[in-house]
Design a protein around this motif. Sequence first.
Motif, PDB file in Angstrom:
ATOM      1  N   LYS A   1       5.606  -3.487   4.944  1.00  0.00           N
ATOM      2  CA  LYS A   1       5.211  -2.247   5.838  1.00  0.00           C
ATOM      3  C   LYS A   1       5.420  -1.067   5.337  1.00  0.00           C
ATOM      4  O   LYS A   1       4.325  -0.238   5.593  1.00  0.00           O
ATOM      5  N   HIS A   2       6.479  -0.535   4.816  1.00  0.00           N
ATOM      6  CA  HIS A   2       6.586   0.530   4.219  1.00  0.00           C
ATOM      7  C   HIS A   2       6.841   1.024   2.858  1.00  0.00           C
ATOM      8  O   HIS A   2       7.290   2.112   2.241  1.00  0.00           O
ATOM      9  N   GLU A   3       6.985  -0.346   2.208  1.00  0.00           N
ATOM     10  CA  GLU A   3       7.300  -0.371   0.712  1.00  0.00           C
ATOM     11  C   GLU A   3       6.139   0.336  -0.236  1.00  0.00           C
ATOM     12  O   GLU A   3       4.789   0.061   0.341  1.00  0.00           O
ATOM     13  N   PRO A   4       6.535   1.136  -1.198  1.00  0.00           N
ATOM     14  CA  PRO A   4       5.230   1.671  -1.807  1.00  0.00           C
ATOM     15  C   PRO A   4       4.852   0.486  -2.800  1.00  0.00           C
ATOM     16  O   PRO A   4       3.697   0.670  -3.587  1.00  0.00           O
ATOM     17  N   VAL A   5       5.360  -0.661  -3.048  1.00  0.00           N
ATOM     18  CA  VAL A   5       4.636  -1.869  -3.615  1.00  0.00           C
ATOM     19  C   VAL A   5       4.396  -3.081  -2.729  1.00  0.00           C
ATOM     20  O   VAL A   5       5.157  -3.163  -1.910  1.00  0.00           O
ATOM     21  N   PHE A   6       3.624  -3.927  -3.151  1.00  0.00           N
ATOM     22  CA  PHE A   6       3.786  -5.245  -2.364  1.00  0.00           C
ATOM     23  C   PHE A   6       3.711  -6.572  -3.267  1.00  0.00           C
ATOM     24  O   PHE A   6       3.233  -6.214  -4.530  1.00  0.00           O
ATOM     25  N   PRO A   7       4.063  -7.585  -2.797  1.00  0.00           N
ATOM     26  CA  PRO A   7       4.027  -8.959  -3.694  1.00  0.00           C
ATOM     27  C   PRO A   7       2.759  -9.609  -3.621  1.00  0.00           C
ATOM     28  O   PRO A   7       2.007  -9.611  -2.749  1.00  0.00           O
ATOM     29  N   LEU A   8       2.267 -10.291  -4.805  1.00  0.00           N
ATOM     30  CA  LEU A   8       1.149 -11.115  -4.771  1.00  0.00           C
ATOM     31  C   LEU A   8       1.642 -12.342  -5.625  1.00  0.00           C
ATOM     32  O   LEU A   8       2.039 -12.293  -6.610  1.00  0.00           O
ATOM     33  N   GLY A   9       1.649 -13.455  -4.755  1.00  0.00           N
ATOM     34  CA  GLY A   9       1.990 -15.007  -5.529  1.00  0.00           C
ATOM     35  C   GLY A   9       1.037 -15.113  -6.501  1.00  0.00           C
ATOM     36  O   GLY A   9      -0.271 -14.712  -6.035  1.00  0.00           O
ATOM     37  N   ILE A  10       1.067 -15.848  -7.612  1.00  0.00           N
ATOM     38  CA  ILE A  10       0.222 -16.052  -8.750  1.00  0.00           C
ATOM     39  C   ILE A  10       0.524 -17.445  -9.359  1.00  0.00           C
ATOM     40  O   ILE A  10       1.670 -17.471  -9.480  1.00  0.00           O
TER      41      ILE A  10
ATOM     42  N   GLN B   1      -8.736   0.451  -9.487  1.00  0.00           N
ATOM     43  CA  GLN B   1      -8.224  -0.571 -10.184  1.00  0.00           C
ATOM     44  C   GLN B   1      -6.514  -0.032 -10.484  1.00  0.00           C
ATOM     45  O   GLN B   1      -6.400   1.104 -10.752  1.00  0.00           O
ATOM     46  N   TYR B   2      -5.595  -0.959 -10.335  1.00  0.00           N
ATOM     47  CA  TYR B   2      -4.055  -1.071 -10.187  1.00  0.00           C
ATOM     48  C   TYR B   2      -3.472  -1.726 -11.365  1.00  0.00           C
ATOM     49  O   TYR B   2      -3.803  -3.256 -10.970  1.00  0.00           O
ATOM     50  N   PRO B   3      -2.706  -1.264 -12.425  1.00  0.00           N
ATOM     51  CA  PRO B   3      -1.904  -2.531 -12.975  1.00  0.00           C
ATOM     52  C   PRO B   3      -0.726  -3.095 -12.384  1.00  0.00           C
ATOM     53  O   PRO B   3      -0.618  -2.156 -11.310  1.00  0.00           O
ATOM     54  N   THR B   4      -0.347  -3.988 -12.820  1.00  0.00           N
ATOM     55  CA  THR B   4       1.053  -4.320 -12.212  1.00  0.00           C
ATOM     56  C   THR B   4       2.171  -3.196 -12.574  1.00  0.00           C
ATOM     57  O   THR B   4       1.989  -2.477 -13.465  1.00  0.00           O
ATOM     58  N   ILE B   5       3.123  -3.019 -11.762  1.00  0.00           N
ATOM     59  CA  ILE B   5       4.234  -2.022 -11.755  1.00  0.00           C
ATOM     60  C   ILE B   5       5.219  -2.600 -12.932  1.00  0.00           C
ATOM     61  O   ILE B   5       5.308  -3.822 -13.243  1.00  0.00           O
TER      62      ILE B   5
ATOM     63  N   PHE C   1       2.412  -4.942  -7.154  1.00  0.00           N
ATOM     64  CA  PHE C   1       1.378  -3.795  -7.428  1.00  0.00           C
ATOM     65  C   PHE C   1       1.735  -2.631  -6.702  1.00  0.00           C
ATOM     66  O   PHE C   1       2.342  -2.873  -5.641  1.00  0.00           O
ATOM     67  N   PRO C   2       1.216  -1.481  -6.999  1.00  0.00           N
ATOM     68  CA  PRO C   2       1.522  -0.380  -5.949  1.00  0.00           C
ATOM     69  C   PRO C   2       0.455  -0.494  -4.838  1.00  0.00           C
ATOM     70  O   PRO C   2      -0.468  -1.109  -4.841  1.00  0.00           O
ATOM     71  N   VAL C   3       0.868  -0.051  -3.919  1.00  0.00           N
ATOM     72  CA  VAL C   3       0.138  -0.040  -2.591  1.00  0.00           C
ATOM     73  C   VAL C   3      -0.918   0.880  -2.650  1.00  0.00           C
ATOM     74  O   VAL C   3      -0.531   2.155  -2.920  1.00  0.00           O
ATOM     75  N   PRO C   4      -2.209   0.907  -2.579  1.00  0.00           N
ATOM     76  CA  PRO C   4      -3.245   1.841  -2.479  1.00  0.00           C
ATOM     77  C   PRO C   4      -3.163   2.632  -1.253  1.00  0.00           C
ATOM     78  O   PRO C   4      -2.599   2.517  -0.302  1.00  0.00           O
ATOM     79  N   PRO C   5      -3.754   4.031  -1.438  1.00  0.00           N
ATOM     80  CA  PRO C   5      -3.648   5.004  -0.479  1.00  0.00           C
ATOM     81  C   PRO C   5      -4.326   4.439   0.987  1.00  0.00           C
ATOM     82  O   PRO C   5      -3.670   4.814   2.051  1.00  0.00           O
ATOM     83  N   GLU C   6      -5.304   3.558   0.754  1.00  0.00           N
ATOM     84  CA  GLU C   6      -5.759   3.199   2.107  1.00  0.00           C
ATOM     85  C   GLU C   6      -5.006   1.775   2.701  1.00  0.00           C
ATOM     86  O   GLU C   6      -5.343   1.321   3.738  1.00  0.00           O
ATOM     87  N   GLY C   7      -4.087   1.470   1.798  1.00  0.00           N
ATOM     88  CA  GLY C   7      -3.055   0.329   2.318  1.00  0.00           C
ATOM     89  C   GLY C   7      -3.641  -1.079   1.795  1.00  0.00           C
ATOM     90  O   GLY C   7      -4.663  -1.132   1.161  1.00  0.00           O
ATOM     91  N   ILE C   8      -3.025  -2.074   2.576  1.00  0.00           N
ATOM     92  CA  ILE C   8      -3.604  -3.466   1.876  1.00  0.00           C
ATOM     93  C   ILE C   8      -3.827  -4.482   3.099  1.00  0.00           C
ATOM     94  O   ILE C   8      -4.676  -5.223   3.026  1.00  0.00           O
ATOM     95  N   HIS C   9      -3.440  -4.120   4.547  1.00  0.00           N
ATOM     96  CA  HIS C   9      -3.593  -4.947   5.312  1.00  0.00           C
ATOM     97  C   HIS C   9      -5.052  -4.934   6.014  1.00  0.00           C
ATOM     98  O   HIS C   9      -5.655  -3.954   5.920  1.00  0.00           O
ATOM     99  N   ARG C  10      -5.772  -6.168   6.065  1.00  0.00           N
ATOM    100  CA  ARG C  10      -7.241  -6.119   6.424  1.00  0.00           C
ATOM    101  C   ARG C  10      -7.985  -5.647   5.521  1.00  0.00           C
ATOM    102  O   ARG C  10      -9.292  -5.230   5.925  1.00  0.00           O
ATOM    103  N   LYS C  11      -7.666  -5.952   4.298  1.00  0.00           N
ATOM    104  CA  LYS C  11      -8.589  -5.241   3.165  1.00  0.00           C
ATOM    105  C   LYS C  11      -8.755  -6.483   2.290  1.00  0.00           C
ATOM    106  O   LYS C  11      -7.973  -7.434   2.144  1.00  0.00           O
ATOM    107  N   ARG C  12      -9.959  -6.370   1.402  1.00  0.00           N
ATOM    108  CA  ARG C  12     -10.195  -7.414   0.267  1.00  0.00           C
ATOM    109  C   ARG C  12     -10.044  -6.679  -0.945  1.00  0.00           C
ATOM    110  O   ARG C  12     -10.289  -5.742  -1.195  1.00  0.00           O
TER     111      ARG C  12
END
Length: 209
Positions: free
Chosen positions: A69-78, A104-108, A177-188
């Motif tokens: 919700k408010h974190e500056p980074v987000f998890p992605l299972g791989i 493009q964003y690298p891993t933190i 990864f860092p959360v992009p300025p436009e957010g991550i929810h409902r994004k591809r």
Amino acid sequence: MPDTRVSLWRRWAGAGALAGAIVLWAGCTTPAARPGALPVSPKLNPFVYYEDGRVLFIAVDGRAAQYQKHEPVFPLGIALANQSAGPLTFARESFTLETETGQQYPTIGHREFLETYHRSRRDVRLADAFQDILFARFQNLYAPVAWRLFPFSGETSAVQERVELGRRQLTWGYLYFPVPPEGIHRKRFTLLVRPVNHPETYVVRFALR
């Protein structure tokens, strides 16, 4: 990187193979797609997208990301499985997240992870369904390999910057990864994966809720 509970592998070694066709995607690509036009890879469940190639199987799990919700980074299972004849090596810089607009964003780094993210232990609990899918898909044909790229605060495990997968070896866990300025929810997004010193880049295209 994976949960060290390798004994679970034996528990699930006899599980039936996951139903459904496995679609092969081959090649190397890093295109920037227009918003709303980015396709997605096939799914193993509502949260897990995958590509199953001659060299590499890649799966991406977005279940934990939906709770960000408010974190500056987000998890992605791989998950990565080596299906080639020779070894493949992966490092932090092997992974790049690309947005629909081509950013493009690298891993933190691990220090940033410890300082800014506080949900990692919950992420591990949310990964159970992802692990079940992997156990069913590979059964006892692929050997699990641990990769501690993001150990928790207080853990004794040192950061393991690289992992080498031999033929028919598998690793899984989380990237951050860092959360992009436009957010991550409902994004591809597109996850670009390039093994160390490897000529090709492999991709998985996925959506987050």
